[in-house]
Structure formats: structure tokens, C-alpha cells
Motif scaffolding. Structure first.
Motif, PDB file in Angstrom:
ATOM      1  N   ASN A  21      46.588 -45.342  23.809  1.00 14.20           N
ATOM      2  CA  ASN A  21      46.389 -45.224  25.252  1.00 14.20           C
ATOM      3  C   ASN A  21      47.224 -44.063  25.793  1.00 14.20           C
ATOM      4  O   ASN A  21      48.429 -43.979  25.540  1.00 14.20           O
ATOM      5  N   ASN A  72      48.187 -43.472  28.790  1.00 12.63           N
ATOM      6  CA  ASN A  72      49.128 -43.858  29.840  1.00 12.63           C
ATOM      7  C   ASN A  72      50.310 -44.658  29.294  1.00 12.63           C
ATOM      8  O   ASN A  72      51.461 -44.430  29.682  1.00 12.63           O
ATOM      9  N   THR A  73      50.037 -45.589  28.390  1.00 13.14           N
ATOM     10  CA  THR A  73      51.101 -46.462  27.877  1.00 13.14           C
ATOM     11  C   THR A  73      51.658 -45.993  26.537  1.00 13.14           C
ATOM     12  O   THR A  73      52.695 -46.476  26.108  1.00 13.14           O
ATOM     13  N   ASN A  74      50.933 -45.083  25.880  1.00 16.58           N
ATOM     14  CA  ASN A  74      51.319 -44.603  24.553  1.00 16.58           C
ATOM     15  C   ASN A  74      51.374 -45.743  23.535  1.00 16.58           C
ATOM     16  O   ASN A  74      52.149 -45.705  22.584  1.00 16.58           O
ATOM     17  N   GLU A  75      50.524 -46.748  23.736  1.00 19.06           N
ATOM     18  CA  GLU A  75      50.461 -47.894  22.842  1.00 19.06           C
ATOM     19  C   GLU A  75      49.057 -48.025  22.264  1.00 19.06           C
ATOM     20  O   GLU A  75      48.079 -47.574  22.879  1.00 19.06           O
ATOM     21  N   MET A 101      45.490 -49.658  21.326  1.00 21.26           N
ATOM     22  CA  MET A 101      44.578 -50.324  22.247  1.00 21.26           C
ATOM     23  C   MET A 101      43.776 -51.404  21.516  1.00 21.26           C
ATOM     24  O   MET A 101      43.225 -51.149  20.431  1.00 21.26           O
ATOM     25  N   ASP A 154      41.273 -55.476  25.561  1.00 21.03           N
ATOM     26  CA  ASP A 154      41.912 -54.885  26.747  1.00 21.03           C
ATOM     27  C   ASP A 154      40.959 -53.992  27.539  1.00 21.03           C
ATOM     28  O   ASP A 154      41.255 -53.619  28.677  1.00 21.03           O
ATOM     29  N   ILE A 155      39.844 -53.626  26.932  1.00 17.09           N
ATOM     30  CA  ILE A 155      38.878 -52.751  27.607  1.00 17.09           C
ATOM     31  C   ILE A 155      37.851 -53.636  28.310  1.00 17.09           C
ATOM     32  O   ILE A 155      37.091 -54.367  27.669  1.00 17.09           O
ATOM     33  N   SER A 203      35.521 -50.243  33.294  1.00 17.95           N
ATOM     34  CA  SER A 203      36.765 -49.474  33.305  1.00 17.95           C
ATOM     35  C   SER A 203      36.580 -48.145  32.574  1.00 17.95           C
ATOM     36  O   SER A 203      35.659 -47.969  31.773  1.00 17.95           O
ATOM     37  N   THR A 218      39.091 -45.553  30.347  1.00 25.66           N
ATOM     38  CA  THR A 218      40.410 -45.426  29.733  1.00 25.66           C
ATOM     39  C   THR A 218      40.456 -44.159  28.890  1.00 25.66           C
ATOM     40  O   THR A 218      39.468 -43.799  28.249  1.00 25.66           O
ATOM     41  N   ALA A 233      42.311 -41.910  25.791  1.00 29.61           N
ATOM     42  CA  ALA A 233      43.036 -42.162  24.543  1.00 29.61           C
ATOM     43  C   ALA A 233      43.235 -40.865  23.772  1.00 29.61           C
ATOM     44  O   ALA A 233      42.603 -39.835  24.042  1.00 29.61           O
TER      45      ALA A 233
END
Length: 355
Positions: free
Chosen positions: A210, A212-215, A217, A221-222, A226, A228, A230
Motif C-alpha cells: 500500500n 499510503n501505509t507501506n504495508e 495488502m 481490505d479492498i 474504493s 487504492t 500500490a
């Protein structure tokens, strides 16, 4: 009462040296006309004309050789090679060679054309009265006839040696500019055909991270509707070449209800309605960031190219030339989204080497 003034007479000129009067001239600067035409040596001596023809052709041949030397210099001399040239001093060998050869090529074309005109083309001078800017039919026909006569007298069709060497030199000179295009940068080779996702394989997939979170995915969660963004695992903002890589690797993910996906191939490249497309617009490479969840349309903010993500990201409006490339994704044993290969097509705008 009116009075007529007596007509004033011009005083007669008096030549004191001869002791007699000279009548005044009404036009003291008469038009002397053109001098008598004097033929050139090449007009009366065919051997001199042939010699002039060979000289002109030689200049055009030298121009061709200089252009070839320009291209050879560009290949031979490294950009950092410095040489000493008297009396200039230390200069770049490449710049000196390019300037010298290009200067000789252009000079020889000009000198050859001038020598041709002065020795072989017609040099008769003809007076012409001034006329209005707009010419009548008679004048236009006369100009066309004069052009044909001049072309015939120039010997362009008859003197094949001059004609062929001139055409050769003029055809080669533009190659100098084409070669200089090499300075725009290193050749792309296959760098535009692949991205950082190319290392992904079904046996060794690359996790989606991700932006934004740098985590990593997870598919759960999707959510539907939405958008997103990556990147591939291992690409960090602290990397020196981050901007260069993210310009090709940037990814956007949307989740669409499976029954709303129109393109079957697109559905097979995704997972559970989650589709991964390149974020780079196929027009001029702007990042796409606008998404309309009801219509599933993605909009590029630069020039309003619009893509239908439910139909293989095909272009439905705007100047973009082809759909957004799609990335094949799935999940690993822990439920995290991973890529199993590179994009199905090169990302970004079209380019001339594109396969």
C-alpha cells in the motif's frame, strides 16, 4: 485687378574657359543603360566549362565525405577526450571534429552552388520595369517561361555530374542532425517494455504494498467502490532511483462486483473482482487519480482521458491511444495480494520501439 508676373528666364550657363555660353541641360543624368555583355571563358571554351563542372562536383563530393566524417567522428571520439589543437589550445576532440566536419560539409555545398552560378549558369542581365504587386496572366506566363529558360540554361538536367553530386551532398547533410538525436540520452533498449514487476512469477510472486501505509495488502481490505494505490515490495522512497521506478511500477487497484466486469480476460487477471491497472496514463504519462465508482470510470486529470475499468480499461474518451495495462494478481497462503507477472503490455505512452 490682377497682374501677371513676367516669366522668369533661367540664366544661361557660361563656360569661362572657352569664352562661349553653354545651353542648360534638362536631364543632366541620362540613363547610361547596361554595359555590353562580355562572355565568360566558360561560355566560349568547352574545356573550361568541363573543368568548372568538375570543380563544382568535387566540392559536392567533399561535402558528402565531410558528412560521413561527421558521423564517424560521433562514433569514434569519446565525449570526455581532450586534445591540444594549435593555436586554439585544449578542446574536446568530439566537439572539434563535429564542428570541423559539419562546417566543411555546409561550406562546400554553398561554395559549389556559388561557383556553379558564376561559371556555368546564364549571366545575361535584363532590365525589367517595375509593375504592380499583382501580376496579370501575361506576366505570370512570362515568369514561368523565364523559369523554364533559366532551368535549361543552368545545365541542371544536362550536367549530370553536378546534378548527382549536389543531390548526394544535400541528401547526406541532414544525417548530421539525425545523428545528434543520439545525445537526447541512452537508448531505451528494453527498459520501456518491462517494469519492476517483471521479476514476479507464479513460483516467486511479489507482494503488493500500500502506497499510503507501506504495508502489504489483503484482499479483504479492498472494498467495492474504493481506489487504492500500490507499489512492488522492495521499492522504497529512500532509494536513489525511486522516482524513475515508480513512474513505471505505480499501480491502482479497484474492486468491482464480478457480475459488473464486462471483459472476461480482465476478470481472469484479477482476483475476486479486484483488478490491478497501471496508474500511468497512456497519453503522456500523467498519474491517474480520479475514479467514479458508479460507472467504474477512471479519469486522467491532465487531458481528461477516460478509461472504463470494468471493460479492460479501454479508452472511452480523450486523447489516450490504448487501454491501461493490467497486472495479473492473486493471493498467497496468508491472504495477501501478490503479483505473478509483469503488466500484459508496456506501461505509459506509445513509443516507436514498442513491440
Amino acid at each position: 485687378m490682377s497682374h501677371e508676373m513676367p516669366e522668369e528666364k533661367l540664366p544661361e550657363a557660361h563656360d569661362a574657359s572657352q569664352g562661349h555660353e553653354v545651353a542648360p541641360h534638362s536631364d543632366p543624368f541620362a540613363d547610361p543603360g547596361l554595359p555590353a555583355h562580355e562572355p565568360r571563358r566558360t561560355d566560349i571554351d568547352e574545356r573550361a566549362a568541363k573543368r568548372a563542372e568538375r570543380q563544382v562536383s568535387l566540392m559536392f563530393v567533399v561535402s558528402m565525405l565531410a558528412t560521413i566524417g561527421f558521423i564517424a567522428s560521433y562514433v569514434i571520439f569519446p565525449i570526455d577526450k581532450i586534445v591540444f589543437i594549435f593555436p586554439i589550445g585544449h578542446v574536446s576532440a568530439l566537439n572539434f571534429a563535429l564542428g570541423l566536419t559539419l562546417g566543411v560539409a555546409l561550406f562546400c555545398i554553398g561554395a559549389g552552388a556559388v561557383h556553379w552560378a558564376r561559371t556555368l549558369m546564364s549571366d545575361h542581365e535584363l532590365p525589367a520595369e517595375r509593375h504592380p504587386i499583382e501580376a496579370d496572366d501575361e506576366v505570370r506566363n512570362d515568369v514561368i517561361e523565364q523559369f523554364k529558360t533559366g532551368a535549361a540554361e543552368s545545365g541542371f538536367g544536362r550536367r549530370k555530374m553536378i546534378r548527382n553530386t549536389l543531390i548526394g551532398s544535400m541528401a547526406l547533410v541532414p544525417l548530421s542532425g539525425v545523428v545528434l538525436l543520439r545525445d537526447l540520452g541512452p537508448l531505451p533498449e528494453k527498459k520501456l517494455d518491462h517494469t519492476g514487476w517483471q521479476k514476479a512469477t507464479p513460483a516467486n510472486p511479489i507482494p503488493l504494498i500500500n502506497m499510503n501505509t507501506n504495508e502489504p495488502m489483503k484482499a479483504e481490505d479492498i472494498v467495492i467502490g474504493s481506489l487504492t494505490f500500490a507499489k512492488p515490495e522492495g521499492l522504497e522512497e529512500s532509494d536513489e532511483d525511486f522516482q524513475q521506478n515508480i513512474a513505471k511500477d505505480a499501480l491502482m487497484l479497484v474492486r468491482i462486483a464480478p457480475e459488473d466486469i464486462k471483459d472476461k480476460n480482465s476478470a481472469e487477471l484479477g482476483f475476486g473482482g479486484i483488478l490491478a491497472y497501471s496508474k500511468i496514463c497512456t497519453h503522456v504519462g500523467c498519474p491517474i487519480s480520479l475514479y467514479e465508482q458508479q460507472t467504474h470510470h477512471a479519469l486522467c486529470p491532465c487531458h481528461q482521458s477516460t478509461f472504463d475499468l470494468a471493460d479492460g480499461a479501454r479508452v472511452i474518451f480523450g486523447p489516450a491511444g490504448h487501454p491501461l495495462p493490467q497486472l495479473k494478481i492473486t493471493i498467497d497462503e496468508k491472504g495477501f495480494l501478490v503479483a505473478t507477472g509483469d503488466f500484459d503490455e508496456p506501461v505509459g505512452p506509445s513509443f516507436w520501439e514498442r513491440s
